[in-house]
Write a protein that holds these residues in place. Structure first.
Motif, PDB file in Angstrom:
ATOM      1  N   THR A  56       0.714  -1.144  -0.034  1.00  0.00           N
ATOM      2  CA  THR A  56       0.213  -0.015  -0.087  1.00  0.00           C
ATOM      3  C   THR A  56       0.836   1.216   0.091  1.00  0.00           C
ATOM      4  O   THR A  56       0.458   2.472  -0.316  1.00  0.00           O
ATOM      5  CB  THR A  56      -0.941   0.126   1.173  1.00  0.00           C
ATOM      6  N   SER A  57       2.007   1.132   0.571  1.00  0.00           N
ATOM      7  CA  SER A  57       3.058   2.332   0.430  1.00  0.00           C
ATOM      8  C   SER A  57       3.330   2.620  -0.861  1.00  0.00           C
ATOM      9  O   SER A  57       3.742   4.017  -1.070  1.00  0.00           O
ATOM     10  CB  SER A  57       4.211   2.188   1.051  1.00  0.00           C
ATOM     11  N   MET A  58       3.146   2.048  -1.941  1.00  0.00           N
ATOM     12  CA  MET A  58       3.367   2.493  -3.318  1.00  0.00           C
ATOM     13  C   MET A  58       2.356   2.332  -4.083  1.00  0.00           C
ATOM     14  O   MET A  58       2.392   2.591  -5.386  1.00  0.00           O
ATOM     15  CB  MET A  58       4.623   1.995  -3.896  1.00  0.00           C
ATOM     16  N   ALA A  91      -5.626   3.423   0.642  1.00  0.00           N
ATOM     17  CA  ALA A  91      -4.235   3.902  -0.129  1.00  0.00           C
ATOM     18  C   ALA A  91      -4.415   3.906  -1.389  1.00  0.00           C
ATOM     19  O   ALA A  91      -3.655   4.657  -2.243  1.00  0.00           O
ATOM     20  CB  ALA A  91      -3.299   2.722  -0.007  1.00  0.00           C
ATOM     21  N   ALA A 126       7.612   7.539  11.068  1.00  0.00           N
ATOM     22  CA  ALA A 126       6.422   6.607  11.019  1.00  0.00           C
ATOM     23  C   ALA A 126       6.331   6.255  12.564  1.00  0.00           C
ATOM     24  O   ALA A 126       5.230   5.894  13.419  1.00  0.00           O
ATOM     25  CB  ALA A 126       6.616   5.251  10.481  1.00  0.00           C
ATOM     26  N   PRO A 147       2.186  -0.633   6.329  1.00  0.00           N
ATOM     27  CA  PRO A 147       1.889  -1.064   4.661  1.00  0.00           C
ATOM     28  C   PRO A 147       1.308  -2.519   4.601  1.00  0.00           C
ATOM     29  O   PRO A 147       1.854  -3.348   5.569  1.00  0.00           O
ATOM     30  CB  PRO A 147       3.134  -0.903   4.175  1.00  0.00           C
ATOM     31  N   GLN A 201      -5.478   5.348   9.433  1.00  0.00           N
ATOM     32  CA  GLN A 201      -4.893   5.127   8.094  1.00  0.00           C
ATOM     33  C   GLN A 201      -3.891   6.350   7.715  1.00  0.00           C
ATOM     34  O   GLN A 201      -4.435   7.441   7.624  1.00  0.00           O
ATOM     35  CB  GLN A 201      -5.937   4.989   7.004  1.00  0.00           C
ATOM     36  N   TYR A 227      -1.099   7.362   2.449  1.00  0.00           N
ATOM     37  CA  TYR A 227      -0.131   6.599   1.401  1.00  0.00           C
ATOM     38  C   TYR A 227      -0.695   7.154   0.021  1.00  0.00           C
ATOM     39  O   TYR A 227       0.192   7.173  -0.827  1.00  0.00           O
ATOM     40  CB  TYR A 227      -0.212   4.949   1.447  1.00  0.00           C
ATOM     41  N   TYR A 228      -2.013   7.583  -0.250  1.00  0.00           N
ATOM     42  CA  TYR A 228      -2.436   8.076  -1.389  1.00  0.00           C
ATOM     43  C   TYR A 228      -1.753   9.339  -1.695  1.00  0.00           C
ATOM     44  O   TYR A 228      -1.965   9.738  -2.913  1.00  0.00           O
ATOM     45  CB  TYR A 228      -3.849   7.867  -1.583  1.00  0.00           C
ATOM     46  N   TRP A 252       3.638  11.851   0.129  1.00  0.00           N
ATOM     47  CA  TRP A 252       3.811  11.254   1.367  1.00  0.00           C
ATOM     48  C   TRP A 252       5.266  10.539   1.849  1.00  0.00           C
ATOM     49  O   TRP A 252       5.479  11.058   2.963  1.00  0.00           O
ATOM     50  CB  TRP A 252       2.547  10.140   1.413  1.00  0.00           C
ATOM     51  N   ASN A 253       5.621   9.917   1.044  1.00  0.00           N
ATOM     52  CA  ASN A 253       7.248   9.585   1.207  1.00  0.00           C
ATOM     53  C   ASN A 253       8.031  10.314   1.542  1.00  0.00           C
ATOM     54  O   ASN A 253       8.847  10.409   2.243  1.00  0.00           O
ATOM     55  CB  ASN A 253       7.377   8.362   0.181  1.00  0.00           C
ATOM     56  N   SER A 259       7.020  12.517   4.987  1.00  0.00           N
ATOM     57  CA  SER A 259       7.278  11.523   5.939  1.00  0.00           C
ATOM     58  C   SER A 259       8.646  11.073   6.251  1.00  0.00           C
ATOM     59  O   SER A 259       9.007  10.282   7.184  1.00  0.00           O
ATOM     60  CB  SER A 259       6.230  10.356   6.239  1.00  0.00           C
TER      61      SER A 259
END
Length: 444
Positions: free
Chosen positions: A110-112, A149, A215, A320, A392, A395-396, A400-401, A404
């Motif tokens: 879900t992270s990608m 996500a 995280a 994830p 939640q 991740y969408y 985000w990456n 964070s």
């Protein structure tokens, strides 16, 4: 300034993505080369399909066992396995979306998921799932995580597993100090203080200050504040006063009850430090169990889900969720779906997760004997399948990456070092997240 930088980067990404999609639609057409613009076909349900493993090398052996089992059950379907190392899977999907060559089925966390789904490459699976033997047999929290996500609330992967935040603690040290299990935040802080003797290089806790720190900090914040949603309307709750107070209490542990080296420690250094020293507690996940077993031996440590509030309620941020996606460009979707169904079924899902030491998405697999024997996995499965409130993470969001990780890890270190307040840190984080959410809403 930071927010405008994010907006300009998002704008550039949107333009580039539009160009990519236009090129893909023109260049690939329906020639079967597997770009995002292809619509694919159901196919005969026989023949060959290609599967990309998103953790190639690490999980290759167990996937080859599952594929052999599948081909025995479906002798008229051949699965071509391609193992892709985790560090390279995102770029491999991006390249194939642009130039063709996507698989029929691929592993996707879900992270990608959002980035791949946003490029129109994935087949929604809601209709197939509702008619499937898997319907009602998958962990509801995992399914919610997958939907959250995505870019539009649809189910783009069938969840197969998840990791979970785990508080590892030294049972031998706790017993010697007469301490209760750190199953509540109250007991956690009491133990962190009592087990610390800086003169003897003994510490109650090791805090993650290096790569991957955000995280873990969010998990500690929401776990203590009890806030159960990342958003209040279109504004994030990260800088809610309850979260600010929780982060301050958590970061105040640094150097008081933790080693000073923690400010630079990523998970590898943190785990090694815990395994080789006299530190009471470590926050990580199920993945480090074998490291602890090898270093400390049985009976010296235990892993439990993150602490609860004093009333027994548990709030944690989402981890994830790993799953299997079907690509729109596939020309044999009927066979691809049979493989996904088989891999997520009780026996296969149990086999994969036992090998990985993770929590099965299949509810029947989560009740199997190996889960019950592995106490950390059993407790994690119960937490993820029970009344735990999952916050939640977004991740969408395309950024985000970045937000964070690279944008704020150095800022978190400043909080630990006392150069920035918890409130200032979270206000900056909130500003960036609110801007990212605003931009995302404009485009959806």
């Amino acid at each position: 300034m930071k927010s405008s930088n994010h907006r300009s980067r998002r704008a550039a990404t949107a333009v580039a993505l539009g160009s990519v999609l236009a090129l893909t639609a023109t260049a690939c057409g329906d020639d079967g080369s597997g770009g995002a613009g292809d619509k694919g076909d159901e196919g005969s349900g026989k023949g060959s399909i290609t599967f990309w493993d998103n953790n190639g090398g690490v999980r290759t052996d167990v996937w080859k066992q599952i594929i052999a089992d599948f081909e025995k059950k479906y002798p008229d379907i051949e699965v071509k396995y391609v193992g892709v190392p985790a560090a390279g899977i995102q770029s491999k999907y991006d390249t194939a979306i642009q130039g063709g060559g996507l698989p029929d089925v691929g592993g996707l966390a879900t992270s990608m998921l959002a980035e791949v789904a946003a490029q129109g490459a994935l087949e929604p699976l809601d209709g197939r799932l509702s008619k499937s033997s898997l319907n009602g047999k998958l962990n509801d929290n995992f399914l919610q995580g997958v939907k959250a996500a995505g870019t539009d609330g649809k189910t783009y992967t069938v969840p197969t597993s998840a990791n979970n935040g785990t508080l590892w603690y030294r049972t031998d040290l706790f017993k010697a100090a007469g301490l209760d299990e750190p199953s509540t935040w109250t007991n956690f802080y009491k133990a962190a203080d009592k087990l610390t003797d800086t003169d003897k290089n003994k510490f109650g806790y090791t805090i993650r200050g290096g790569e991957g720190s955000i995280a873990q900090a969010l998990d500690a914040m929401y776990g203590q504040s009890g806030i159960t949603s990342f958003w209040n309307g279109d504004k994030t709750t990260v800088n809610d006063p309850k979260n600010v107070a929780a982060l301050k209490k958590y970061t105040d542990l640094y150097k008081k009850d933790t080693p000073s080296a923690d400010v630079n420690n990523d998970f590898t250094k943190m785990v090694a430090q815990w395994d080789n020293g006299t530190i009471g507690m470590l926050s990580h996940n199920l993945g480090s169990y074998q490291d602890h077993l090898k270093a400390l031996g049985e009976g010296k440590f235990k892993g439990i889900p993150n602490p609860t509030l004093d009333d027994g309620s548990r709030v944690q941020v989402s981890n994830p969720v790993d799953g299997l996606a079907m690509f729109k460009s596939g020309t044999n979707k009927a066979a691809a779906w049979k493989f996904i169904e088989f891999a997520a079924s009780h026996e296969s899902n149990s086999k994969w997760n036992e090998s990985a030491g993770q929590v099965p998405a299949n509810k029947e697999a989560a009740q199997d004997a190996w889960v019950q024997k592995s106490e950390p996995t059993k407790l994690a499965a119960e937490a993820l399948g029970g009344n735990t409130k999952i916050v939640q993470l977004p991740y969408y969001l395309p950024d985000w990456n970045t937000i964070s990780k690279s944008d704020n890890e150095a800022n978190f270190q400043k909080v630990l070092l006392g150069k920035t307040s918890a409130k200032s840190f979270l206000d900056t984080l909130a500003e960036q997240l609110n801007a990212a959410q605003g931009d995302w809403k404009e485009n959806h």
